[in-house]
Write a protein that holds these residues in place. Structure first.
Motif, PDB file in Angstrom:
ATOM      1  N   ALA A  85       0.846  -1.198   0.000  1.00 62.11           N
ATOM      2  CA  ALA A  85       0.000   0.000   0.000  1.00 62.11           C
ATOM      3  C   ALA A  85       0.883   1.250   0.000  1.00 62.11           C
ATOM      4  O   ALA A  85       0.555   2.249  -0.656  1.00 62.11           O
ATOM      5  CB  ALA A  85      -0.929  -0.027   1.213  1.00 62.11           C
ATOM      6  N   GLY A  86       2.015   1.166   0.722  1.00 62.68           N
ATOM      7  CA  GLY A  86       2.963   2.284   0.711  1.00 62.68           C
ATOM      8  C   GLY A  86       3.554   2.485  -0.678  1.00 62.68           C
ATOM      9  O   GLY A  86       3.690   3.611  -1.166  1.00 62.68           O
ATOM     10  N   GLU A  87       3.886   1.351  -1.304  1.00 66.51           N
ATOM     11  CA  GLU A  87       4.416   1.401  -2.691  1.00 66.51           C
ATOM     12  C   GLU A  87       3.419   2.076  -3.619  1.00 66.51           C
ATOM     13  O   GLU A  87       3.778   2.887  -4.469  1.00 66.51           O
ATOM     14  CB  GLU A  87       4.572  -0.023  -3.221  1.00 66.51           C
ATOM     15  CG  GLU A  87       5.859  -0.709  -2.967  1.00 66.51           C
ATOM     16  CD  GLU A  87       5.700  -2.163  -3.401  1.00 66.51           C
ATOM     17  OE1 GLU A  87       5.842  -3.008  -2.520  1.00 66.51           O
ATOM     18  OE2 GLU A  87       5.392  -2.438  -4.591  1.00 66.51           O
ATOM     19  N   ALA A  88       2.137   1.706  -3.444  1.00 67.54           N
ATOM     20  CA  ALA A  88       1.090   2.253  -4.326  1.00 67.54           C
ATOM     21  C   ALA A  88       0.978   3.768  -4.176  1.00 67.54           C
ATOM     22  O   ALA A  88       0.538   4.453  -5.097  1.00 67.54           O
ATOM     23  CB  ALA A  88      -0.252   1.587  -4.010  1.00 67.54           C
ATOM     24  N   LEU A  89       1.417   4.269  -3.011  1.00 69.46           N
ATOM     25  CA  LEU A  89       1.404   5.729  -2.814  1.00 69.46           C
ATOM     26  C   LEU A  89       2.702   6.362  -3.300  1.00 69.46           C
ATOM     27  O   LEU A  89       2.913   7.563  -3.114  1.00 69.46           O
ATOM     28  CB  LEU A  89       1.187   6.061  -1.330  1.00 69.46           C
ATOM     29  CG  LEU A  89      -0.161   5.659  -0.713  1.00 69.46           C
ATOM     30  CD1 LEU A  89      -0.238   6.103   0.744  1.00 69.46           C
ATOM     31  CD2 LEU A  89      -1.323   6.262  -1.497  1.00 69.46           C
ATOM     32  N   GLY A  90       3.603   5.555  -3.860  1.00 66.68           N
ATOM     33  CA  GLY A  90       4.806   6.111  -4.481  1.00 66.68           C
ATOM     34  C   GLY A  90       6.100   5.856  -3.738  1.00 66.68           C
ATOM     35  O   GLY A  90       7.165   6.241  -4.214  1.00 66.68           O
TER      36      GLY A  90
END
Ligand SMILES: NC(=O)c1ccc[n+]([C@@H]2O[C@H](COP(=O)([O-])OP(=O)(O)OC[C@H]3O[C@@H](n4cnc5c(N)ncnc54)[C@H](O)[C@@H]3O)[C@@H](O)[C@H]2O)c1
Length: 273
Positions: A191-196
């Protein structure tokens, strides 16, 4: 940190030594269990640890009063027990970590043995931070219970339950629990990755956040529910996030469904499914 055990089993026969039993043995050896006290039966015959005897099949005989840890897969009980039972006597002590395998099923296989104990560990036992649920009945004497408890103590939190009908619930929570938390850590990082956030940084931060939060919850006098509120400033970022988790009891229903499915699978295994 290691832990001293005053009375290790003089003879410990481990039948199966894969992921779970292997972690238990690694911790016991690290805490001082003499390796020469241990014999492992594993079909591969592959070495386990220096000084530990490994056999590809059952030994010809068993020392009087030996402790046996059943660490193979639950469905292998029907193959293993008929070869093991003739080696046992009333003073043999049996510890089973077989999921979904009730005491009655074990007692049926080892009718001459008095001390039969169900133990449900989880993987962090290898670092002494596991949980072990224990259950037995009145036929197991207090000395055998105490010996099992002492053996489990270096593995982490060891707790008896009085009601066997809760054993699969306990297994769902603490036995399977590490898998659910590993999935949570992975999902948090993604989810952190999905935020960049960079992939490796998100992975490191997710693990460190869960470790820090778990350590804090373990040391704090406040409940986890109160600790969550301490992170959430009124009108702030965390509250917005918690609102998503709490909407329609999303998180509560997800965990309830998850544990119920795991518990029900254990119940089905116990019925022979
Ligand atoms: N993995 C976990 O987190 C966990 C937690 C609690 C309990 N358990 C229980 O531990 C047991 C083992 O699970 P695991 O995850 O370690 O599986 P695993 O496949 O890693 O280990 C099973 C081992 O049993 C050995 N084996 C197979 N047939 C055998 C036989 N006939 N005689 C002796 N050994 C034999 C295999 O070689 C293997 O090393 C299961 O009964 C499971 O319910 C597992």
């Amino acid at each position: 940190m290691t832990q001293t055990v005053t009375a290790w089993p003089e003879r410990l026969l481990m039948v199966g030594c894969g992921n779970m039993a292997g972690q238990m043995l690694a911790r016991w050896l690290a805490c001082g269990l003499p390796p020469e006290n241990v014999t492992v039966v594993r079909p591969s015959g592959r070495a386990v640890a220096p000084g530990v005897t490994v056999l590809a099949d059952m030994p010809a005989a068993l020392t009087h009063g030996a402790t046996i840890l059943l660490g193979m897969k639950p469905y292998q009980l029907g193959d293993v027990a008929p070869r093991l039972a003739p080696l046992c006597d009333a003073d043999t002590r049996i510890l089973s970590i077989l999921a979904g395998t009730p005491l009655a099923a074990l007692r049926a296989q080892f009718p001459q043995v008095d001390a039969v104990i169900e133990a449900m560990p989880n993987l962090p036992v290898g670092i002494g931070e596991g949980v072990v649920g224990l259950y037995t009945d009145g036929r197991t004497e207090a000395t055998a219970r105490a010996a099992a408890e002492a053996l489990m103590a270096p593995l982490g939190l060891a707790e008896w339950i009085a009601d066997e009908s809760l054993f699969n619930a306990l297994t769902a929570l603490s036995g399977c629990g590490p898998a659910f938390l590993f999935r949570f850590i992975d999902t948090l990082a993604r989810a952190g990755e999905a935020l960049g956030l960079p992939v490796d940084q998100a992975a490191r931060m997710a693990i460190a956040t869960v470790r820090g939060a778990a350590s804090m919850a373990a040391r704090s006098g406040d409940s986890p529910a109160r600790l969550a509120d301490q992170v959430a400033s009124p009108g702030g970022m965390t509250r917005e996030g918690l609102n998503v988790m709490d909407a329609d009891d999303r998180m509560a229903r997800l965990m309830a469904d998850t544990l119920r499915a795991a518990r029900d699978r254990g119940d089905a295994m116990a019925r022979g499914g």
